[in-house]
Write a protein that holds these residues in place. Structure first.
Motif, PDB file in Angstrom:
ATOM      1  N   VAL A 145     -53.332  48.113 -19.307  1.00  0.00           N
ATOM      2  CA  VAL A 145     -53.723  46.972 -18.488  1.00  0.00           C
ATOM      3  C   VAL A 145     -52.455  46.405 -17.861  1.00  0.00           C
ATOM      4  CG1 VAL A 145     -54.881  44.742 -18.484  1.00  0.00           C
ATOM      5  CG2 VAL A 145     -55.658  46.540 -20.049  1.00  0.00           C
ATOM      6  N   LEU A 146     -52.231  46.685 -16.574  1.00  0.00           N
ATOM      7  CA  LEU A 146     -50.921  46.484 -15.970  1.00  0.00           C
ATOM      8  C   LEU A 146     -50.957  45.515 -14.793  1.00  0.00           C
ATOM      9  CD1 LEU A 146     -49.809  50.241 -16.012  1.00  0.00           C
ATOM     10  CD2 LEU A 146     -49.447  48.491 -17.776  1.00  0.00           C
ATOM     11  N   ASP A 147     -50.022  44.607 -14.797  1.00  0.00           N
ATOM     12  CA  ASP A 147     -49.876  43.591 -13.766  1.00  0.00           C
ATOM     13  C   ASP A 147     -49.492  44.245 -12.438  1.00  0.00           C
ATOM     14  OD1 ASP A 147     -48.958  41.502 -12.101  1.00  0.00           O
ATOM     15  OD2 ASP A 147     -48.365  40.295 -13.820  1.00  0.00           O
ATOM     16  N   ASN A 148     -50.360  44.098 -11.445  1.00  0.00           N
ATOM     17  CA  ASN A 148     -50.108  44.617 -10.097  1.00  0.00           C
ATOM     18  C   ASN A 148     -50.082  43.495  -9.075  1.00  0.00           C
ATOM     19  OD1 ASN A 148     -51.259  48.030  -9.583  1.00  0.00           O
ATOM     20  ND2 ASN A 148     -50.181  47.162 -11.316  1.00  0.00           N
ATOM     21  N   THR A 149     -49.671  42.306  -9.487  1.00  0.00           N
ATOM     22  CA  THR A 149     -49.683  41.149  -8.603  1.00  0.00           C
ATOM     23  C   THR A 149     -48.513  41.186  -7.620  1.00  0.00           C
ATOM     24  OG1 THR A 149     -48.492  39.884 -10.285  1.00  0.00           O
ATOM     25  CG2 THR A 149     -50.875  39.737 -10.291  1.00  0.00           C
ATOM     26  N   GLY A 150     -48.579  40.296  -6.633  1.00  0.00           N
ATOM     27  CA  GLY A 150     -47.572  40.301  -5.579  1.00  0.00           C
ATOM     28  C   GLY A 150     -46.160  40.114  -6.063  1.00  0.00           C
ATOM     29  N   SER A 151     -45.977  39.381  -7.164  1.00  0.00           N
ATOM     30  CA  SER A 151     -44.627  39.156  -7.690  1.00  0.00           C
ATOM     31  C   SER A 151     -43.988  40.430  -8.234  1.00  0.00           C
ATOM     32  CB  SER A 151     -44.662  38.096  -8.800  1.00  0.00           C
ATOM     33  OG  SER A 151     -45.539  38.492  -9.846  1.00  0.00           O
ATOM     34  N   ALA A 153     -43.896  43.177  -6.534  1.00  0.00           N
ATOM     35  CA  ALA A 153     -43.496  44.001  -5.384  1.00  0.00           C
ATOM     36  C   ALA A 153     -42.021  44.384  -5.462  1.00  0.00           C
ATOM     37  CB  ALA A 153     -43.773  43.245  -4.088  1.00  0.00           C
ATOM     38  N   GLY A 154     -41.722  45.551  -4.940  1.00  0.00           N
ATOM     39  CA  GLY A 154     -40.332  46.014  -4.913  1.00  0.00           C
ATOM     40  C   GLY A 154     -39.885  46.601  -6.234  1.00  0.00           C
ATOM     41  N   SER A 155     -38.744  46.116  -6.730  1.00  0.00           N
ATOM     42  CA  SER A 155     -38.131  46.707  -7.926  1.00  0.00           C
ATOM     43  C   SER A 155     -38.991  46.531  -9.167  1.00  0.00           C
ATOM     44  CB  SER A 155     -36.750  46.085  -8.166  1.00  0.00           C
ATOM     45  OG  SER A 155     -36.852  44.688  -8.359  1.00  0.00           O
ATOM     46  N   LEU A 157     -42.349  46.681  -9.465  1.00  0.00           N
ATOM     47  CA  LEU A 157     -43.361  47.728  -9.522  1.00  0.00           C
ATOM     48  C   LEU A 157     -42.712  49.089  -9.773  1.00  0.00           C
ATOM     49  CD1 LEU A 157     -46.408  48.169  -9.323  1.00  0.00           C
ATOM     50  CD2 LEU A 157     -46.097  48.659  -6.891  1.00  0.00           C
ATOM     51  N   THR A 158     -41.543  49.295  -9.188  1.00  0.00           N
ATOM     52  CA  THR A 158     -40.821  50.541  -9.433  1.00  0.00           C
ATOM     53  C   THR A 158     -40.480  50.694 -10.912  1.00  0.00           C
ATOM     54  OG1 THR A 158     -39.856  50.528  -7.212  1.00  0.00           O
ATOM     55  CG2 THR A 158     -38.734  51.857  -8.877  1.00  0.00           C
ATOM     56  N   ALA A 159     -40.016  49.601 -11.522  1.00  0.00           N
ATOM     57  CA  ALA A 159     -39.682  49.624 -12.943  1.00  0.00           C
ATOM     58  C   ALA A 159     -40.927  49.862 -13.799  1.00  0.00           C
ATOM     59  CB  ALA A 159     -39.008  48.314 -13.344  1.00  0.00           C
ATOM     60  N   LEU A 160     -42.042  49.236 -13.421  1.00  0.00           N
ATOM     61  CA  LEU A 160     -43.286  49.412 -14.180  1.00  0.00           C
ATOM     62  C   LEU A 160     -43.778  50.847 -14.108  1.00  0.00           C
ATOM     63  CD1 LEU A 160     -45.715  48.382 -15.763  1.00  0.00           C
ATOM     64  CD2 LEU A 160     -46.746  47.671 -13.581  1.00  0.00           C
ATOM     65  N   LYS A 161     -43.722  51.434 -12.940  1.00  0.00           N
ATOM     66  CA  LYS A 161     -44.168  52.825 -12.800  1.00  0.00           C
ATOM     67  C   LYS A 161     -43.294  53.753 -13.642  1.00  0.00           C
ATOM     68  CE  LYS A 161     -46.260  52.420  -8.190  1.00  0.00           C
ATOM     69  NZ  LYS A 161     -46.269  52.913  -6.784  1.00  0.00           N
ATOM     70  N   SER A 162     -41.983  53.538 -13.599  1.00  0.00           N
ATOM     71  CA  SER A 162     -41.070  54.376 -14.375  1.00  0.00           C
ATOM     72  C   SER A 162     -41.327  54.235 -15.869  1.00  0.00           C
ATOM     73  CB  SER A 162     -39.620  53.999 -14.045  1.00  0.00           C
ATOM     74  OG  SER A 162     -38.714  54.718 -14.851  1.00  0.00           O
ATOM     75  N   ALA A 163     -41.475  53.003 -16.337  1.00  0.00           N
ATOM     76  CA  ALA A 163     -41.704  52.759 -17.758  1.00  0.00           C
ATOM     77  C   ALA A 163     -43.052  53.323 -18.208  1.00  0.00           C
ATOM     78  CB  ALA A 163     -41.629  51.270 -18.051  1.00  0.00           C
ATOM     79  N   SER A 164     -44.076  53.179 -17.363  1.00  0.00           N
ATOM     80  CA  SER A 164     -45.394  53.706 -17.690  1.00  0.00           C
ATOM     81  C   SER A 164     -45.367  55.227 -17.775  1.00  0.00           C
ATOM     82  CB  SER A 164     -46.420  53.257 -16.639  1.00  0.00           C
ATOM     83  OG  SER A 164     -46.515  51.852 -16.589  1.00  0.00           O
ATOM     84  N   ASN A 165     -44.624  55.855 -16.882  1.00  0.00           N
ATOM     85  CA  ASN A 165     -44.482  57.315 -16.936  1.00  0.00           C
ATOM     86  C   ASN A 165     -43.798  57.748 -18.235  1.00  0.00           C
ATOM     87  OD1 ASN A 165     -45.697  57.816 -14.470  1.00  0.00           O
ATOM     88  ND2 ASN A 165     -43.789  57.701 -13.324  1.00  0.00           N
ATOM     89  N   THR A 166     -42.837  56.943 -18.700  1.00  0.00           N
ATOM     90  CA  THR A 166     -42.164  57.251 -19.960  1.00  0.00           C
ATOM     91  C   THR A 166     -43.152  57.234 -21.116  1.00  0.00           C
ATOM     92  OG1 THR A 166     -40.029  56.385 -19.232  1.00  0.00           O
ATOM     93  CG2 THR A 166     -40.418  56.453 -21.606  1.00  0.00           C
ATOM     94  N   LEU A 167     -44.001  56.229 -21.155  1.00  0.00           N
ATOM     95  CA  LEU A 167     -45.002  56.154 -22.219  1.00  0.00           C
ATOM     96  C   LEU A 167     -45.944  57.359 -22.173  1.00  0.00           C
ATOM     97  CD1 LEU A 167     -46.963  53.059 -23.401  1.00  0.00           C
ATOM     98  CD2 LEU A 167     -48.205  55.130 -22.854  1.00  0.00           C
ATOM     99  N   VAL A 168     -46.401  57.691 -20.980  1.00  0.00           N
ATOM    100  CA  VAL A 168     -47.317  58.827 -20.831  1.00  0.00           C
ATOM    101  C   VAL A 168     -46.646  60.123 -21.284  1.00  0.00           C
ATOM    102  CG1 VAL A 168     -48.602  60.226 -19.159  1.00  0.00           C
ATOM    103  CG2 VAL A 168     -48.659  57.726 -19.011  1.00  0.00           C
TER     104      VAL A 168
END
Length: 458
Positions: A145-151, A153-155, A157-168
């Motif tokens: 369940v991941l925060d995709n809000t406007g705040s 944006a930019g780095s 969301l990039t950090a979230l995608k990278s961290a989520s890929n690590t978990l997967v």
């Protein structure tokens, strides 16, 4: 010739050959005895060596950090190695880890001084052992369940995608399809996108009653109107859902009406303009396929305000067995979600946000406009308090059902939100305060490790 005659002959032998003979026999007898003693000592030493590297490897993988494997392995192995009062020493300890960080192989040797076998020129006895520890995922249904809000944006969301890929990657390793592992992704803003295929979940006639202009419903939904239903896993057949629809007007002008009453719609209606404004990426249903989860993470986009409770309740609905056969896709194929307390299976959710719940008069959300009083008030501060209360209730209901909850507060939200997220987690150790991108990466990695179990494969 009898033994007695042989002895008599040696007594009479003038060359004195009897002494060398006796010496040889004595050495042979001592060597045989020494072999038995040292063989027993060797067995003790080997058992101690095997036990210590098994324990050391298990402890190391349980705390797996690729930067400290050598130090941790030596620490745990030496702590478990016993010389058995035979003066044994650990001579070598070598390890390799697979490219996907799932299998740790350890090779070790040990030695001890020989005893009576030294008479035969054997100074030491040596042994070797091998241990292979495989990190494997336990049976698991997991909602991200991941925060995709406007705040974000930019780095962010990039950090979230990278961290989520690590978990997967931690969970799947190099497997494209993992056994008994099902992962879903629930992006949230101030609403959740359940997907356009689920029109049968909506209130009868609700879609056709709305003017969608040159576009159509994108899949986002409003919250349940009754507070008790909004914090429950009630199914649509019992509690039909209202489609999310940001009408033309406040901060969202997408219809022009001329003096003759003719409507003209903006040529581009998307997540930043039109009836679907701030509708996040569609949820990805529980799936055993790694590629689908990674694709869902890639598709995430940062739009809108923050309703953490809305994301959480939809994460619950993805894991609740009441929703079996409703989601479709891989969930229907694998008859998901499974019942609570299914043997050898767990249910878990990771709930992540970078900020506090928000409600304002200028943003339409899953609760409509603030003036609609769907949160019981037109006061923004009181509305946020109600959102927080609903999040706490959803977390409690999920935990009572047996769902393990991990929470992450990213980028230093206010203290109240940090406390709220800490209280939502199943235990304090499952809450992660992650003020930086590096800390977020670490949090997701630790959660991935926590969701994994271990087995000795050889």
């Amino acid at each position: 010739m009898t033994l007695r005659s042989m002895i008599s002959k040696f007594r009479e032998d003038e060359n004195g050959a009897v002494l060398p003979f006796v010496g040889i026999i004595s050495i042979a007898l001592i060597g045989a005895t020494g072999f038995g003693i040292d063989a027993a000592r060797l067995m003790i030493m080997h058992a101690s060596l095997q036990r210590s590297i098994d324990a050391g490897a298990l402890s190391t993988v349980a705390r797996l950090d690729t930067n400290t494997i050598d130090a941790q392995l030596r620490k745990f192995t030496l702590a478990n190695f016993s010389n058995g009062e035979i003066g044994a020493t650990l001579d070598s300890l070598q390890w390799t880890i697979s490219s996907d960080n799932t299998t740790l192989t350890v090779n070790a040797t040990a030695s001890a001084p020989a005893t009576l076998m030294q008479i035969l020129g054997i100074e030491t006895i040596t042994t070797s052992a091998t241990s292979v520890i495989e990190r494997s995922t336990s049976g698991l249904e997991l909602a991200l369940v991941l925060d995709n809000t406007g705040s974000m944006a930019g780095s962010g969301l990039t950090a979230l995608k990278s961290a989520s890929n690590t978990l997967v990657s931690t969970l799947y390793g190099d497997k494209a399809v993992a056994e008994n592992l099902y992962v879903g992704v629930v992006p949230f803003s101030q609403t959740v996108n359940v997907g356009k295929a689920h029109t049968d979940w909506l209130k009868s006639g609700s879609l056709s009653a709305l003017d969608w202009g040159s576009t159509s419903w994108n899949g986002c939904v409003e919250a349940q109107a009754v507070a008790a239903d909004d914090v429950s896993d009630a199914v649509p057949s019992a509690k039909p859902i209202t489609p999310y629809y940001w009408a033309d007007g406040t901060n969202n002008d997408w219809i022009t009406v001329d003096k003759h009453g003719k409507k003209t719609y903006d040529s581009t209606l998307n997540e930043t303009n039109g009836p679907n404004k701030y509708c996040p990426a569609e949820v990805t249903r529980l799936t055993p396929e790694k590629a689908k989860v990674l694709a869902a993470i890639t598709a995430m986009k940062a739009v809108g305000n923050t309703h953490i409770n809305v994301g959480a309740v939809w994460g619950w609905r993805m894991l609740s067995p009441k929703w079996r056969e409703l989601w479709g896709g891989d969930m229907t194929t694998h008859e998901l979600p499974l019942d609570y307390n299914t043997p050898h299976m767990n249910k878990a959710a990771v709930i992540m946000t970078d900020g506090e719940n928000t409600m304002s008069s200028s943003v339409y959300t899953a609760y409509g406009d603030l003036s609609d009083k769907k949160l019981g008030t037109t006061n923004a501060t009181l509305a946020v308090t109600e959102l927080n209360n609903r999040l706490a209730k959803v977390c409690t209901e999920m935990k009572n059902a047996g769902i393990i909850i991990y929470t992450i507060a990213f980028s230093s939200p206010d203290t109240a939100t940090q406390n709220l997220m800490r209280g939502c987690a199943s235990q304090n150790a499952y809450y992660f305060n992650s003020p930086t991108s590096a800390a977020l990466q670490t949090a997701f990695k630790e959660i991935g490790n926590s969701l994994s179990n271990l087995r000795v494969s050889r």
